[in-house]
Design a protein around this motif. Sequence first.
Motif, PDB file in Angstrom:
ATOM      1  N   ASP A 245     -19.625   5.901  13.475  1.00 21.28           N
ATOM      2  CA  ASP A 245     -19.080   7.154  14.006  1.00 21.28           C
ATOM      3  C   ASP A 245     -20.141   8.249  14.005  1.00 21.28           C
ATOM      4  O   ASP A 245     -20.270   9.011  14.971  1.00 21.28           O
ATOM      5  CB  ASP A 245     -17.877   7.606  13.174  1.00 21.28           C
ATOM      6  CG  ASP A 245     -16.714   6.631  13.238  1.00 21.28           C
ATOM      7  OD1 ASP A 245     -16.592   5.914  14.241  1.00 21.28           O
ATOM      8  OD2 ASP A 245     -15.933   6.592  12.266  1.00 21.28           O
TER       9      ASP A 245
ATOM     10  N   ALA B 189      -8.109  12.759  10.843  1.00 15.29           N
ATOM     11  CA  ALA B 189      -8.946  11.947  11.733  1.00 15.29           C
ATOM     12  C   ALA B 189      -8.302  10.586  11.969  1.00 15.29           C
ATOM     13  O   ALA B 189      -7.411  10.148  11.239  1.00 15.29           O
ATOM     14  CB  ALA B 189     -10.336  11.772  11.139  1.00 15.29           C
TER      15      ALA B 189
ATOM     16  N   VAL C  51     -11.614  12.057   6.265  1.00 13.91           N
ATOM     17  CA  VAL C  51     -11.447  13.369   6.882  1.00 13.91           C
ATOM     18  C   VAL C  51      -9.978  13.523   7.243  1.00 13.91           C
ATOM     19  O   VAL C  51      -9.423  12.680   7.958  1.00 13.91           O
ATOM     20  CB  VAL C  51     -12.320  13.512   8.154  1.00 13.91           C
ATOM     21  CG1 VAL C  51     -12.016  14.834   8.858  1.00 13.91           C
ATOM     22  CG2 VAL C  51     -13.800  13.424   7.797  1.00 13.91           C
TER      23      VAL C  51
ATOM     24  N   SER D 290     -16.491  16.098   8.864  1.00 15.40           N
ATOM     25  CA  SER D 290     -15.555  16.458   9.927  1.00 15.40           C
ATOM     26  C   SER D 290     -16.224  16.555  11.304  1.00 15.40           C
ATOM     27  O   SER D 290     -15.587  16.297  12.320  1.00 15.40           O
ATOM     28  CB  SER D 290     -14.849  17.773   9.590  1.00 15.40           C
ATOM     29  OG  SER D 290     -15.792  18.800   9.310  1.00 15.40           O
TER      30      SER D 290
ATOM     31  N   ARG E 108      -9.664   7.728  11.518  1.00 14.91           N
ATOM     32  CA  ARG E 108     -10.015   6.843  10.417  1.00 14.91           C
ATOM     33  C   ARG E 108     -11.088   7.529   9.598  1.00 14.91           C
ATOM     34  O   ARG E 108     -11.700   8.508  10.039  1.00 14.91           O
ATOM     35  CB  ARG E 108     -10.545   5.514  10.955  1.00 14.91           C
ATOM     36  CG  ARG E 108     -11.865   5.658  11.723  1.00 14.91           C
ATOM     37  CD  ARG E 108     -12.276   4.374  12.399  1.00 14.91           C
ATOM     38  NE  ARG E 108     -13.572   4.510  13.072  1.00 14.91           N
ATOM     39  CZ  ARG E 108     -13.966   3.746  14.081  1.00 14.91           C
ATOM     40  NH1 ARG E 108     -13.169   2.798  14.529  1.00 14.91           N
ATOM     41  NH2 ARG E 108     -15.154   3.925  14.640  1.00 14.91           N
ATOM     42  N   PRO E 109     -11.363   7.071   8.382  1.00 13.75           N
ATOM     43  CA  PRO E 109     -12.514   7.605   7.644  1.00 13.75           C
ATOM     44  C   PRO E 109     -13.796   7.412   8.457  1.00 13.75           C
ATOM     45  O   PRO E 109     -13.944   6.442   9.196  1.00 13.75           O
ATOM     46  CB  PRO E 109     -12.530   6.754   6.363  1.00 13.75           C
ATOM     47  CG  PRO E 109     -11.120   6.285   6.191  1.00 13.75           C
ATOM     48  CD  PRO E 109     -10.597   6.076   7.587  1.00 13.75           C
ATOM     49  N   VAL E 110     -14.713   8.333   8.324  1.00 17.88           N
ATOM     50  CA  VAL E 110     -15.918   8.353   9.149  1.00 17.88           C
ATOM     51  C   VAL E 110     -16.897   7.290   8.671  1.00 17.88           C
ATOM     52  O   VAL E 110     -17.329   7.275   7.515  1.00 17.88           O
ATOM     53  CB  VAL E 110     -16.569   9.742   9.107  1.00 17.88           C
ATOM     54  CG1 VAL E 110     -17.928   9.734   9.815  1.00 17.88           C
ATOM     55  CG2 VAL E 110     -15.646  10.768   9.767  1.00 17.88           C
TER      56      VAL E 110
ATOM     57  N   ALA F 221     -15.993  13.091  12.907  1.00 21.66           N
ATOM     58  CA  ALA F 221     -14.716  12.377  12.834  1.00 21.66           C
ATOM     59  C   ALA F 221     -14.163  12.106  14.220  1.00 21.66           C
ATOM     60  O   ALA F 221     -14.283  12.938  15.133  1.00 21.66           O
ATOM     61  CB  ALA F 221     -13.716  13.189  12.016  1.00 21.66           C
TER      62      ALA F 221
END
Length: 508
Positions: free
Chosen positions: A323, A315, A312, A362, A317-319, A365
Amino acid sequence: MPTETIARSGPTRRRPGPARGALAAGCAVLLAATGVTSAATGAGAGAPARQAAPPARHISWRPCPGNHQVQCGRLRVPLDWAAPRGDTIGLAVARRPADRPRLRVGTLFFNPGGPGDGGVQYVVRAAQVFSPALLARFDLVAMDPRGVGASTPIRCGLPVFPARVTLFPRTAQEFRRLHDYGARLGRSCLRRSGPLLGHVDTISVARDHEALRRALGARRVSWLGISYGTQVAANYAALFPHRTRAMVLDGALEHSGSEVGMLSTEVLTAEDSFDRFAAWCATADTCALKGQDVGAVYDALVAGADRHPLPVRGALRPVTGEDIRMQTPGGLLFKEPTLFGPDRSWAGLSRGIAAAVTGDASMFALPPPRAAAALAERLAVGCMDYVSEVHTWAQMQQRLRLGRGLAPHLQGASEQWDVLRCIGWPVRAANPLRRLDVRGVPALVVNATHDPSTAYSWALGLAGQIRGSDLLTRDGDGHTSYFTSACARSAMEAYLVRPQAAADRVCT
């Protein structure tokens, strides 16, 4: 606006600090970390109500920006209530006079919850938040609690959500990383915020409200506490029963028992709300997943994101699947849209899950460190009131088994699970779990039967600590009732005007 530091009685000492954002009027002061000890941090919270009080302080009121009907000001209070003539901090406060002075009942203190949510913004926007009936009868007063919002703030030098630390460690090494990061984060907060870090507990906030009452010249006050605000109000009533006219406590926190007991209850509560959300989705036209097996869709999404995190833009970090699970309880808070917007609803959560299935995660995120700065305030308060009993990898493994066993979908994800961020915290909790004994204060405790955040059993437990209290049950879903049920709202406002309630009142 000028920066503000922790001040001393007598000549003010100013030290450099980082600038606040547009809404804030202060900054944390750099004081030596060695100036805070475990004994000192506990003293302010545990001191008896009848201690030497500082002189009553004056508030210079001025029209609030954006709403000249509301008055804003600042109140200076002791940093440590056990040393009432020592260092001071500043609190942002607001008041809105009753619309119909001849029918005025008195002063109503309001706390919107959090912990970490400031009350000033709600008073400034009172016409959009509260009913005309309530605003006609009360002077509405609130503060941004110490460490929060435009009051002297908590500041930390590290992000609350580090990119490589998990709240669901799979190995002893990952658990050590979680423990060590909690210690490093806490030390960074101590360096940036000084001894204030050890004095943002609920009892200190309750004492701040008594200082506000004195500054207002009010003989007694009434309370409307929402979620964490129920804990603030109940502690105020325990300390100052003769200054408390009546209380309405909506979405009850029971700050007693054990940490594992609270965790188990909230894990079950959040999972129950997810199951009800999934069942609702099967037939609701506003559900973006209507007709699908929502539980299966969700589990597959979480498992896939754990294997291949979803990028995302912007953000932290990547989700990951973690998360998604940790962000889901926030999406369960309100079944229908409220004043908090259409996305804070079950329909909004369904849209977020549907989007994540197609690659847009998103909604789940984590914000980048700068945008997440305010989360440090929430964590700091939590670490002063809620103590994790997890100290070893073996104990962490027990919690993980508990989460998986009680909550097959969320696997333990809940607000209470966030207390694990306090593992290794360098300042001892000033207000650990304990029972209250409130006497002589009319109180109405309100809770939904399927609240995803504050369990219905907590309302019964809190009511048992307030002698003679009344209970209003809302048979339904969602967190708190003032913003979600016309029936409950009407009953709460009627109780504040005239503290009496029908036995076993039930609303939907």
